[in-house]
Design an enzyme around this catalytic site. Structure first.
Site, PDB file in Angstrom:
ATOM      1  CG  ASP A 299      39.424  49.993  41.667  1.00  0.00           C
ATOM      2  OD1 ASP A 299      40.798  50.455  41.402  1.00  0.00           O
ATOM      3  OD2 ASP A 299      39.081  50.503  42.830  1.00  0.00           O
ATOM      4  CG  MET A 300      37.614  43.699  41.446  1.00  0.00           C
ATOM      5  SD  MET A 300      36.877  44.064  42.986  1.00  0.00           S
ATOM      6  CE  MET A 300      36.961  42.461  43.793  1.00  0.00           C
TER       7      MET A 300
END
Length: 413
Positions: A299-300
């Protein structure tokens, strides 16, 4: 005299960077929103810096962006909460803000935005959301992102505790609440942040606290999930309520929140850091990216990497690392949020992919590969004996550990 009024009646907003007037956002007929720089700010060359997205390659500021129909310019849209957090804030301000209207919500929350930006009505009125139509103070902070999180303050004196700032109060902490969909997510992030600090990364202060420590949370922000809350010290707020400017990479690239997973690749961030700060900053990004790959953080996206503008606000630095957790325990087939060397699948991120990344970012291959290998060794040296592992639920920890073991050889060959 009460000069509070609903946000929908506000037609013009002044944009301030701490005390410096940067420009004005005007709502025109047909629901177009136009941002223009203040002449004095333009004459200064655009200092302190609002966003790299507004800066011309030759120095100074670009031309004013074109008016946008039904939305704010991307920089300002990225200051607003998303999804459930946005729904909760719109419900909280239901008598002053129309659902889905970015200008209304920015007018309501503009006094307490991420970084040092403030957006206030040009004519000196108070938006009804902050003074409350019904006469009661409202929470009016804005935090970007989708997770249920609140800006909170620690009460001093007898009893202590944590509460949501109302009216003109400022929060010094971000409270990230547990999720019914992702059990142990607070403990997961707590341990990942501890690992980042153990291997020498810049990490904000944090602690795990019980939900019973909070009081006075408006019902719109209550969550049904049980578990601990992750409390993180805000790095965009200094002692004495001084604000420090930040911007995320969706803002840097002028990309709307809806495209945070596709608007750019990791080499674009590295290249921007190399130019705007230094090659050392770009390699620190490589370290953080390696951590994300090894720990299984899918989720970066663009909004989870930021610049910070300390001191006079004229020069960017890398903000502390944040939103660091392992997503693979919850989404076993998860991939990287953005492309790395043309690939997103974790197990496909072999060293040739990092070479492609280095070439696209215009970074030296040997330095990138050395950074990747050294970071993997540091993670291996610290993760298995990290005390904060004990806080993570066993089923979650087992899945993280399995991913780490699988990724070590992928990044070491």
């Amino acid at each position: 005299m009460n000069n509070a009024r609903p946000a929908e009646t506000v037609m013009s907003l002044d944009v301030l960077l701490n005390e410096v007037k940067v420009g004005t956002i005007v709502r025109t007929p047909g629901d177009f929103n136009a941002f223009s720089f203040d002449p004095a700010y333009r004459a200064s060359g655009g200092h302190p810096v609002l966003s790299l997205s507004f800066r011309a390659a030759t120095g100074g500021l670009r031309k004013d962006p074109r008016p946008v129909a039904g939305a704010l310019p991307a920089f300002f849209a990225n200051l607003l909460p998303e999804d459930k957090l946005r729904e909760a804030m719109e419900k909280h301000h239901a008598r002053a803000v129309r659902p889905g209207n970015d200008f209304d919500l920015l007018a309501a929350l503009g006094a307490d935005l991420p970084g040092a930006v403030r957006v206030v009505p040009s004519n000196g009125d108070i938006v009804a959301a902050t003074a409350a139509v019904e006469g009661e103070p409202k929470a009016r902070f804005s935090l970007a992102g989708v997770q249920m999180k609140l800006s909170v303050m620690k009460n001093t004196g007898k009893g202590g505790g944590l509460t949501v700032p109302l009216g003109d109060s400022d929060g010094q902490y971000i409270a990230k609440f547990p999720s019914t969909a992702f059990p142990g997510v607070s403990e997961n992030e707590f341990a990942n942040l501890a690992l980042a600090e153990a291997i020498g990364m810049d990490v904000p202060e944090r602690e795990l606290v019980g939900k019973d420590q909070f009081e006075g949370i408006p019902e719109e922000f209550e969550t049904l999930a049980e578990g601990l809350v992750l409390l993180i010290r805000r790095f965009d707020r200094a002692d004495g309520a001084r604000r420090i400017h930040i911007e995320d990479f969706a803002q840097v690239f002028g990309i709307y929140p809806a495209r945070k997973y596709e608007g750019a690749a990791y080499h674009d961030i590295a290249a921007a850091l190399n130019v705007a700060i230094s090659p050392v900053a770009a390699l620190e990004f490589v370290r953080r990216l390696t951590l994300s790959v090894v720990m299984g953080n899918g989720d970066m996206h663009l909004k989870n990497w930021s610049l910070i503008y300390p001191g006079d606000g004229n020069s960017p630095a890398m903000a502390p690392i944040y939103d660091v957790l392992s997503t693979v325990p919850y989404i076993p087939a998860d991939n990287l949020a953005l492309s790395l060397g043309g690939e997103r699948a974790f197990k496909a991120l072999t060293l040739p992919r990092w070479k492609a990344f280095a070439n696209r970012a215009r970074l030296p291959e040997p330095a990138v590969l050395k950074t990747v290998r050294e970071t993997v060794k540091q993670i291996d040296a610290h993760w298995w004996k990290l005390p904060e592992r004990d806080a993570v639920p066993s089923i979650v920890l087992e899945r993280i550990d399995a991913h780490v073991r699988a990724m070590m050889p992928v990044l070491s060959d």
